[in-house]
Design an enzyme around this catalytic site. Sequence first.
Site, mmCIF file in Angstrom:
data_model
loop_
_atom_site.group_PDB
_atom_site.id
_atom_site.type_symbol
_atom_site.label_atom_id
_atom_site.label_comp_id
_atom_site.label_asym_id
_atom_site.label_seq_id
_atom_site.Cartn_x
_atom_site.Cartn_y
_atom_site.Cartn_z
ATOM 1 N N GLY A 52 50.953 21.931 65.289
ATOM 2 C CA GLY A 52 52.148 20.906 64.443
ATOM 3 C C GLY A 52 53.147 22.144 64.228
ATOM 4 O O GLY A 52 54.198 21.725 64.432
ATOM 5 N N CYS A 53 52.815 23.350 63.860
ATOM 6 C CA CYS A 53 54.061 24.300 63.768
ATOM 7 C C CYS A 53 54.690 24.690 65.050
ATOM 8 O O CYS A 53 55.974 24.747 64.948
ATOM 9 C CB CYS A 53 53.449 25.479 62.860
ATOM 10 S SG CYS A 53 52.616 25.181 61.257
ATOM 11 N N THR A 54 54.041 24.696 65.896
ATOM 12 C CA THR A 54 54.620 24.853 67.526
ATOM 13 C C THR A 54 55.467 23.613 67.598
ATOM 14 O O THR A 54 56.661 23.787 68.136
ATOM 15 C CB THR A 54 53.474 24.980 68.437
ATOM 16 O OG1 THR A 54 52.912 26.094 68.080
ATOM 17 C CG2 THR A 54 54.141 25.224 69.685
#
Length: 154
Positions: A43-45
Amino acid sequence: MIQAGDKAPQFTLPDQDGNDVSLSDFAGQTLVLYFYPKADTPGCTTQACGLRDSISDFNAADVVVLGISPDPVKRVKKFHEGQGLNFTLLADADHAVCDLYGVGVEKSNYGRTYWGAQRATFVIDEQGVVRHVIPKVSPKTHDDEVLAVLRDAA
């Protein structure tokens, strides 16, 4: 969590290269300050790469993007380099800035409880006042949502 209209809490954190970066370094500029839970996770990527791919739109609006996660510098550096990010990431390993902004949350995974950062974004104006808060962010649409907020404010 701090709210729109609040003065943004001051901080100094190391960036992906270990250099100190302070909120006051951006006085006179509009800043998108986003908190993300953990570097190099799916998700952060997705979220970071969306911002990376839209950086020309942020630059055209004269807006600086900063990301903060409760990771050590080494992990933030690996994430920054691995994804070819074109904006600054800050390492809040002791969670102090996450706490200042009210984005620290208790999480649980497979029965294990731990502290983490809520995915949230703050638009801070040239005087250091929070103008907009996005308390829960979708990684897939984050860049579009922030750009829409900036367009509406212009």
